[in-house]
Motif scaffolding. Sequence first.
Motif, PDB file in Angstrom:
ATOM      1  N   SER A 124       0.827  -1.219   0.000  1.00 25.80           N
ATOM      2  CA  SER A 124       0.000   0.000   0.000  1.00 25.80           C
ATOM      3  C   SER A 124       0.852   1.257   0.000  1.00 25.80           C
ATOM      4  N   ALA A 125       1.759   1.367  -0.953  1.00 26.04           N
ATOM      5  CA  ALA A 125       2.693   2.492  -0.973  1.00 26.04           C
ATOM      6  C   ALA A 125       1.969   3.829  -1.142  1.00 26.04           C
ATOM      7  N   ALA A 126       0.989   3.893  -2.035  1.00 24.96           N
ATOM      8  CA  ALA A 126       0.307   5.159  -2.293  1.00 24.96           C
ATOM      9  C   ALA A 126      -0.452   5.635  -1.054  1.00 24.96           C
ATOM     10  N   ALA A 127      -1.130   4.717  -0.376  1.00 21.79           N
ATOM     11  CA  ALA A 127      -1.882   5.085   0.831  1.00 21.79           C
ATOM     12  C   ALA A 127      -0.941   5.516   1.946  1.00 21.79           C
ATOM     13  N   ALA A 128       0.195   4.842   2.066  1.00 22.49           N
ATOM     14  CA  ALA A 128       1.165   5.212   3.094  1.00 22.49           C
ATOM     15  C   ALA A 128       1.750   6.589   2.817  1.00 22.49           C
ATOM     16  N   GLU A 129       2.058   6.864   1.560  1.00 22.32           N
ATOM     17  CA  GLU A 129       2.627   8.160   1.195  1.00 22.32           C
ATOM     18  C   GLU A 129       1.616   9.291   1.427  1.00 22.32           C
ATOM     19  N   GLN A 130       0.350   8.998   1.211  1.00 23.06           N
ATOM     20  CA  GLN A 130      -0.677  10.004   1.469  1.00 23.06           C
ATOM     21  C   GLN A 130      -0.701  10.394   2.946  1.00 23.06           C
ATOM     22  N   LEU A 131      -0.528   9.408   3.825  1.00 20.64           N
ATOM     23  CA  LEU A 131      -0.475   9.691   5.261  1.00 20.64           C
ATOM     24  C   LEU A 131       0.731  10.565   5.598  1.00 20.64           C
ATOM     25  N   VAL A 132       1.861  10.275   4.968  1.00 21.71           N
ATOM     26  CA  VAL A 132       3.064  11.088   5.201  1.00 21.71           C
ATOM     27  C   VAL A 132       2.826  12.531   4.756  1.00 21.71           C
ATOM     28  N   GLN A 133       2.160  12.691   3.618  1.00 25.60           N
ATOM     29  CA  GLN A 133       1.873  14.041   3.121  1.00 25.60           C
ATOM     30  C   GLN A 133       0.929  14.792   4.050  1.00 25.60           C
ATOM     31  N   GLN A 134      -0.038  14.078   4.620  1.00 32.23           N
ATOM     32  CA  GLN A 134      -1.011  14.707   5.505  1.00 32.23           C
ATOM     33  C   GLN A 134      -0.426  15.035   6.879  1.00 32.23           C
ATOM     34  N   TYR A 135       0.476  14.164   7.354  1.00 30.36           N
ATOM     35  CA  TYR A 135       1.028  14.310   8.706  1.00 30.36           C
ATOM     36  C   TYR A 135       2.553  14.182   8.661  1.00 30.36           C
ATOM     37  N   PRO A 136       3.238  15.116   8.038  1.00 28.72           N
ATOM     38  CA  PRO A 136       4.684  14.978   7.839  1.00 28.72           C
ATOM     39  C   PRO A 136       5.490  14.907   9.122  1.00 28.72           C
ATOM     40  N   GLU A 137       5.006  15.520  10.194  1.00 30.45           N
ATOM     41  CA  GLU A 137       5.744  15.507  11.451  1.00 30.45           C
ATOM     42  C   GLU A 137       5.452  14.265  12.288  1.00 30.45           C
ATOM     43  N   GLN A 138       4.320  13.620  12.034  1.00 28.59           N
ATOM     44  CA  GLN A 138       3.900  12.513  12.884  1.00 28.59           C
ATOM     45  C   GLN A 138       4.067  11.137  12.262  1.00 28.59           C
ATOM     46  N   VAL A 139       4.109  11.067  10.926  1.00 24.91           N
ATOM     47  CA  VAL A 139       4.094   9.759  10.257  1.00 24.91           C
ATOM     48  C   VAL A 139       5.418   9.474   9.564  1.00 24.91           C
ATOM     49  N   PHE A 140       5.896   8.270   9.785  1.00 23.64           N
ATOM     50  CA  PHE A 140       7.023   7.735   9.031  1.00 23.64           C
ATOM     51  C   PHE A 140       6.559   6.425   8.412  1.00 23.64           C
ATOM     52  N   ALA A 141       6.593   6.325   7.102  1.00 24.80           N
ATOM     53  CA  ALA A 141       6.124   5.127   6.407  1.00 24.80           C
ATOM     54  C   ALA A 141       7.318   4.295   5.951  1.00 24.80           C
ATOM     55  N   TYR A 142       7.181   2.990   6.080  1.00 23.42           N
ATOM     56  CA  TYR A 142       8.304   2.112   5.724  1.00 23.42           C
ATOM     57  C   TYR A 142       7.765   0.789   5.202  1.00 23.42           C
ATOM     58  N   GLN A 143       8.269   0.387   4.053  1.00 24.90           N
ATOM     59  CA  GLN A 143       7.858  -0.891   3.459  1.00 24.90           C
ATOM     60  C   GLN A 143       8.682  -2.032   4.034  1.00 24.90           C
ATOM     61  N   ALA A 144       8.014  -3.043   4.526  1.00 24.25           N
ATOM     62  CA  ALA A 144       8.713  -4.217   5.050  1.00 24.25           C
ATOM     63  C   ALA A 144       7.745  -5.385   5.126  1.00 24.25           C
ATOM     64  N   ASP A 145       8.248  -6.549   4.794  1.00 25.54           N
ATOM     65  CA  ASP A 145       7.504  -7.792   4.983  1.00 25.54           C
ATOM     66  C   ASP A 145       7.729  -8.224   6.425  1.00 25.54           C
ATOM     67  N   VAL A 146       6.670  -8.186   7.248  1.00 20.50           N
ATOM     68  CA  VAL A 146       6.850  -8.448   8.674  1.00 20.50           C
ATOM     69  C   VAL A 146       7.175  -9.905   8.980  1.00 20.50           C
ATOM     70  N   THR A 147       7.049 -10.777   7.989  1.00 22.40           N
ATOM     71  CA  THR A 147       7.456 -12.171   8.212  1.00 22.40           C
ATOM     72  C   THR A 147       8.952 -12.370   7.965  1.00 22.40           C
ATOM     73  N   ASP A 148       9.639 -11.318   7.530  1.00 20.44           N
ATOM     74  CA  ASP A 148      11.075 -11.368   7.245  1.00 20.44           C
ATOM     75  C   ASP A 148      11.820 -10.641   8.362  1.00 20.44           C
ATOM     76  N   LYS A 149      12.570 -11.370   9.149  1.00 23.56           N
ATOM     77  CA  LYS A 149      13.224 -10.792  10.321  1.00 23.56           C
ATOM     78  C   LYS A 149      14.177  -9.659   9.965  1.00 23.56           C
ATOM     79  N   ALA A 150      14.948  -9.820   8.922  1.00 19.61           N
ATOM     80  CA  ALA A 150      15.920  -8.797   8.536  1.00 19.61           C
ATOM     81  C   ALA A 150      15.215  -7.511   8.125  1.00 19.61           C
ATOM     82  N   GLN A 151      14.113  -7.618   7.395  1.00 24.37           N
ATOM     83  CA  GLN A 151      13.370  -6.427   6.988  1.00 24.37           C
ATOM     84  C   GLN A 151      12.765  -5.716   8.196  1.00 24.37           C
TER      85      GLN A 151
END
Length: 253
Positions: free
Chosen positions: A39-66
């Motif tokens: 959901s990259a587009a939706a995450a980026e929209q949140l960053v645009q709306q709340y630049p001071e409060q939101v940090f978006a990061y792509q990661a597969d939570v089943t992958d420990k290294a990510q």
Amino acid sequence: MQIRDQIVLVTGGARGLGLAITRTLLAEGARVVVNYLNSAAAAEQLVQQYPEQVFAYQADVTDKAQVQALFAAAKARFGQAIHSVINNALINFEFNGDARPKVEDLTPAIMQQQFDGAVVAALNTTQAALEDMKTAGFGRIVNIGTNLVQNPVVPYHDYTTAKAALLAFTRTAAHDLGQYGINVNMLSGGLLQTTDASKATPDAVFDLIAASTPLRRVTTPEEFAAAIMMFLSPYSRAVTGQNLIVDGGLVKG
């Protein structure tokens, strides 16, 4: 620690229930690490709306290294470690009783996918958070479960079994980590109206749930998200290892 002072990770935080949780946290003044996979587009929209409060990061939570890279990036972005984790991400699942695999159709791979998405993902985020939470003497981990464990009215075998295992992990982790000031709890919902996972559910099913519920309505994602705030607030500092069912009173815990 007040919610407004916390950095909170929401896995799957850009869509569905995760988005409702993210928006509730933002309204409370928290800084939110929005994890997403597709959901990259939706995450980026949140960053645009709340630049001071939101940090978006792509990661597969089943992958420990990510997941470890996610925690490091969030710490670099905010200058502080993540205080609280909400394990919400749901891996490739829809609440569609007609399409669910029956017992005779189940395979180890089907079961493993949901186990990885629930238990392995929660293990990964818990381990990634642990060192900094121990140092701070504070941590809040909230795992998202389901009332189907108590009342499997629709036998989603893979999903419900994985969430039952996550409930067990919630309780064992709470026992192990309480000595460090880390509280681990579960919030379990029924069918929510409506999320990405429940959009395939027929209206008749929602009507049946509403008629069977003391509140005579189906719980919304926003109502469910609001209940999570209790586990993050100072009012629950003596609460750990618990499973709170938030479904309008349909299932008694």
